[in-house]
Design an enzyme around this catalytic site. Sequence first.
Site, PDB file in Angstrom:
ATOM      1  N   PRO A 140     -16.550 -15.657  19.626  1.00  0.00           N
ATOM      2  CA  PRO A 140     -16.641 -14.543  18.673  1.00  0.00           C
ATOM      3  C   PRO A 140     -17.959 -13.781  18.804  1.00  0.00           C
ATOM      4  O   PRO A 140     -19.005 -14.375  19.043  1.00  0.00           O
ATOM      5  CB  PRO A 140     -16.578 -15.253  17.314  1.00  0.00           C
ATOM      6  CG  PRO A 140     -17.178 -16.590  17.563  1.00  0.00           C
ATOM      7  CD  PRO A 140     -16.837 -16.958  18.992  1.00  0.00           C
ATOM      8  N   GLY A 141     -17.891 -12.489  18.683  1.00  0.00           N
ATOM      9  CA  GLY A 141     -19.090 -11.664  18.644  1.00  0.00           C
ATOM     10  C   GLY A 141     -19.125 -10.923  17.321  1.00  0.00           C
ATOM     11  O   GLY A 141     -19.871 -11.273  16.398  1.00  0.00           O
ATOM     12  N   ARG A 142     -18.265  -9.930  17.218  1.00  0.00           N
ATOM     13  CA  ARG A 142     -18.251  -9.050  16.052  1.00  0.00           C
ATOM     14  C   ARG A 142     -18.147  -9.815  14.728  1.00  0.00           C
ATOM     15  O   ARG A 142     -18.873  -9.519  13.773  1.00  0.00           O
ATOM     16  CB  ARG A 142     -17.034  -8.118  16.148  1.00  0.00           C
ATOM     17  CG  ARG A 142     -16.981  -7.051  15.074  1.00  0.00           C
ATOM     18  CD  ARG A 142     -15.629  -6.331  15.101  1.00  0.00           C
ATOM     19  NE  ARG A 142     -15.163  -6.011  16.420  1.00  0.00           N
ATOM     20  CZ  ARG A 142     -15.436  -4.873  17.078  1.00  0.00           C
ATOM     21  NH1 ARG A 142     -16.155  -3.953  16.513  1.00  0.00           N
ATOM     22  NH2 ARG A 142     -14.965  -4.678  18.308  1.00  0.00           N
ATOM     23  N   ARG A 144     -20.125   3.750  18.412  1.00  0.00           N
ATOM     24  CA  ARG A 144     -18.746   3.390  18.047  1.00  0.00           C
ATOM     25  C   ARG A 144     -17.939   4.541  17.439  1.00  0.00           C
ATOM     26  O   ARG A 144     -16.784   4.737  17.814  1.00  0.00           O
ATOM     27  CB  ARG A 144     -18.734   2.171  17.118  1.00  0.00           C
ATOM     28  CG  ARG A 144     -19.485   0.953  17.676  1.00  0.00           C
ATOM     29  CD  ARG A 144     -19.180  -0.346  16.977  1.00  0.00           C
ATOM     30  NE  ARG A 144     -17.804  -0.726  17.174  1.00  0.00           N
ATOM     31  CZ  ARG A 144     -16.845  -0.520  16.318  1.00  0.00           C
ATOM     32  NH1 ARG A 144     -17.104   0.017  15.144  1.00  0.00           N
ATOM     33  NH2 ARG A 144     -15.616  -0.852  16.593  1.00  0.00           N
ATOM     34  N   TYR A 199     -14.899   5.193  19.900  1.00  0.00           N
ATOM     35  CA  TYR A 199     -13.638   4.553  19.484  1.00  0.00           C
ATOM     36  C   TYR A 199     -13.075   5.145  18.190  1.00  0.00           C
ATOM     37  O   TYR A 199     -12.243   4.517  17.538  1.00  0.00           O
ATOM     38  CB  TYR A 199     -13.837   3.054  19.225  1.00  0.00           C
ATOM     39  CG  TYR A 199     -14.651   2.311  20.247  1.00  0.00           C
ATOM     40  CD1 TYR A 199     -14.183   2.122  21.540  1.00  0.00           C
ATOM     41  CD2 TYR A 199     -15.886   1.766  19.902  1.00  0.00           C
ATOM     42  CE1 TYR A 199     -14.932   1.408  22.470  1.00  0.00           C
ATOM     43  CE2 TYR A 199     -16.641   1.060  20.827  1.00  0.00           C
ATOM     44  CZ  TYR A 199     -16.157   0.889  22.107  1.00  0.00           C
ATOM     45  OH  TYR A 199     -16.899   0.187  23.017  1.00  0.00           O
ATOM     46  N   CYS A 212     -28.007  16.540  22.053  1.00  0.00           N
ATOM     47  CA  CYS A 212     -27.391  17.807  22.456  1.00  0.00           C
ATOM     48  C   CYS A 212     -25.970  17.590  22.940  1.00  0.00           C
ATOM     49  O   CYS A 212     -25.647  17.824  24.105  1.00  0.00           O
ATOM     50  CB  CYS A 212     -28.248  18.444  23.531  1.00  0.00           C
ATOM     51  SG  CYS A 212     -29.931  18.654  22.953  1.00  0.00           S
ATOM     52  N   TYR A 222     -22.422  -4.406  18.554  1.00  0.00           N
ATOM     53  CA  TYR A 222     -22.143  -3.275  19.450  1.00  0.00           C
ATOM     54  C   TYR A 222     -22.830  -1.989  18.991  1.00  0.00           C
ATOM     55  O   TYR A 222     -22.317  -0.900  19.193  1.00  0.00           O
ATOM     56  CB  TYR A 222     -20.625  -3.067  19.603  1.00  0.00           C
ATOM     57  CG  TYR A 222     -19.912  -4.318  20.050  1.00  0.00           C
ATOM     58  CD1 TYR A 222     -20.134  -4.840  21.321  1.00  0.00           C
ATOM     59  CD2 TYR A 222     -19.052  -5.018  19.197  1.00  0.00           C
ATOM     60  CE1 TYR A 222     -19.506  -6.009  21.734  1.00  0.00           C
ATOM     61  CE2 TYR A 222     -18.428  -6.191  19.601  1.00  0.00           C
ATOM     62  CZ  TYR A 222     -18.660  -6.675  20.866  1.00  0.00           C
ATOM     63  OH  TYR A 222     -18.048  -7.840  21.270  1.00  0.00           O
TER      64      TYR A 222
HETATM   65  N1  LLP Z   1     -15.101 -12.659  25.027  1.00  0.00           N
HETATM   66  C1  LLP Z   1     -14.904 -11.715  25.957  1.00  0.00           C
HETATM   67  C2  LLP Z   1     -14.475 -12.114  27.291  1.00  0.00           C
HETATM   68  C3  LLP Z   1     -15.095 -10.363  25.628  1.00  0.00           C
HETATM   69  O1  LLP Z   1     -14.882  -9.431  26.540  1.00  0.00           O
HETATM   70  C4  LLP Z   1     -15.505 -10.017  24.310  1.00  0.00           C
HETATM   71  C5  LLP Z   1     -15.704  -8.614  23.947  1.00  0.00           C
HETATM   72  C6  LLP Z   1     -15.717 -11.045  23.379  1.00  0.00           C
HETATM   73  C7  LLP Z   1     -15.500 -12.354  23.773  1.00  0.00           C
HETATM   74  C8  LLP Z   1     -16.168 -10.790  21.971  1.00  0.00           C
HETATM   75  O2  LLP Z   1     -15.264 -10.030  21.265  1.00  0.00           O
HETATM   76  P1  LLP Z   1     -15.466  -9.804  19.688  1.00  0.00           P
HETATM   77  O3  LLP Z   1     -15.300 -11.130  18.988  1.00  0.00           O
HETATM   78  O4  LLP Z   1     -16.812  -9.250  19.482  1.00  0.00           O
HETATM   79  O5  LLP Z   1     -14.397  -8.833  19.344  1.00  0.00           O
HETATM   80  N2  LLP Z   1     -17.843  -2.249  22.185  1.00  0.00           N
HETATM   81  C9  LLP Z   1     -16.612  -2.498  21.465  1.00  0.00           C
HETATM   82  C10 LLP Z   1     -16.169  -3.922  21.595  1.00  0.00           C
HETATM   83  C11 LLP Z   1     -16.041  -4.374  23.030  1.00  0.00           C
HETATM   84  C12 LLP Z   1     -15.690  -5.821  23.152  1.00  0.00           C
HETATM   85  C13 LLP Z   1     -15.786  -6.280  24.556  1.00  0.00           C
HETATM   86  N3  LLP Z   1     -15.504  -7.653  24.765  1.00  0.00           N
HETATM   87  C14 LLP Z   1     -16.772  -2.084  20.003  1.00  0.00           C
HETATM   88  O6  LLP Z   1     -17.841  -1.624  19.619  1.00  0.00           O
HETATM   89  O7  LLP Z   1     -15.819  -2.178  19.243  1.00  0.00           O
END
Ligand code: LLP
Length: 404
Positions: free
Chosen positions: A286-288, A324, A328, A354, A383
Amino acid sequence: MFGCCMLLDYINDRLWFGLDRRICLTEVVASLEGPCYLYDLRHFTKRYEDFRAAFADLRHTIHYAVKANAHPIFLRRIVELGGGADVVSGGELRRALACGMPPERIIFSGVGKSEAELRLAISAGIKQINVESVGEMRRIIALAEALRRPARVAFRFNPSVDAETHPYIATGFRSHKFGIDAEAVMACLALAQQAGRWVQVVGVSLHIGSQIVDVENFAVALRNTRPLVNAMREHGFALATFDVGGGFGIYYDTGDEHRETVNFARYATVVRQGVMGMAEEVLFEPGRFLVARCGILLTRVEYVKTTPYKTFVIVNTGMHHLIRPALYQAHHRILPLVRRPMPAHTVDVVGPLCESSDFLAQGIELTDVQEGDWLAVADAGAYARSMASEYNLHPFPDERFIIE
Ligand code: LLP
């Protein structure tokens, strides 16, 4: 589990931020010159602990997706909490190691790993490399043999799920560049079998996309993966790890975490059922979900410009610090630090760059703001800084933390 809390809330028309309304933001901005990311580390920690609690009955490891926010303070906290890291570049791998992350807690994902990056990963002895093509498998075998170091690999399976999210961040459909199909997995497996002792197959990984809130998408992905796991077992491979990936989303439109809590409980149920009996250990990336909510972006209003067509609130940050909305069509709540008893207007909140894509919000209702006022852009922990640039040679904003 998650107490219902509002991280951003008004007390006497002043905006407070943090778990237990920790800081009055007007006091924070008094010492600021430019825009600033402000993070509540305690909220990040709480999210991590809540995540673990939801899977307490399952042997698992949380590998924080470093790409969401690579600040060393977050990485060091994950190390202290016993978690791991999911990295997607040599830079992220080096950052994780520099923050004290043990190599045996690091996994490496990504479709385009270079030879130098793989060499670094194998030499460091990381936990697993998630392989995304037959070509990558060949490269890993050659490097592991040349280095005489063991490489542990998992196959990133593309389960062909058309996840409901923004098309730029969906990754699990057959037309996407990510992962490999069952046939390619079997080809990689055969290569690994021939390769001898320096390459060890440990598992299967998934990642179907990001900002996914309908948990049925995860259920389908897991269902579609089971035949592959069974087929591998028939070939004599019992999986040590099954990596569910990341991607669980938050509700950007509201600061009420209660709905998120309820949805996370659904996610936990779906995943527990979906992974049953698949592997000795389940991995998450998890990231977000861990880091998005705990950050805000503080910005000052430079001008309020009214034209016959629109009102523009021009601020000292923009798509260079939070891309974002432009990339998106994402919606981030924007709240004035001081609430005035004035009528709301429909405005665009735009930055100094700009480019007409340089906006933080379009057509939102904002109470009357004036030059010199400060605003908080919500849910900017994930992000935002990690995708920021110095476009037009604007410096990166400061980053500050509420630590304890
Ligand atoms: N694992 C892999 C292999 C990934 O590619 C990603 C995110 C994650 C884990 C983590 O995903 P999360 O839990 O954060 O959803 N820049 C975009 C999001 C791009 C995500 C890319 N990969 C945004 O701002 O929404």
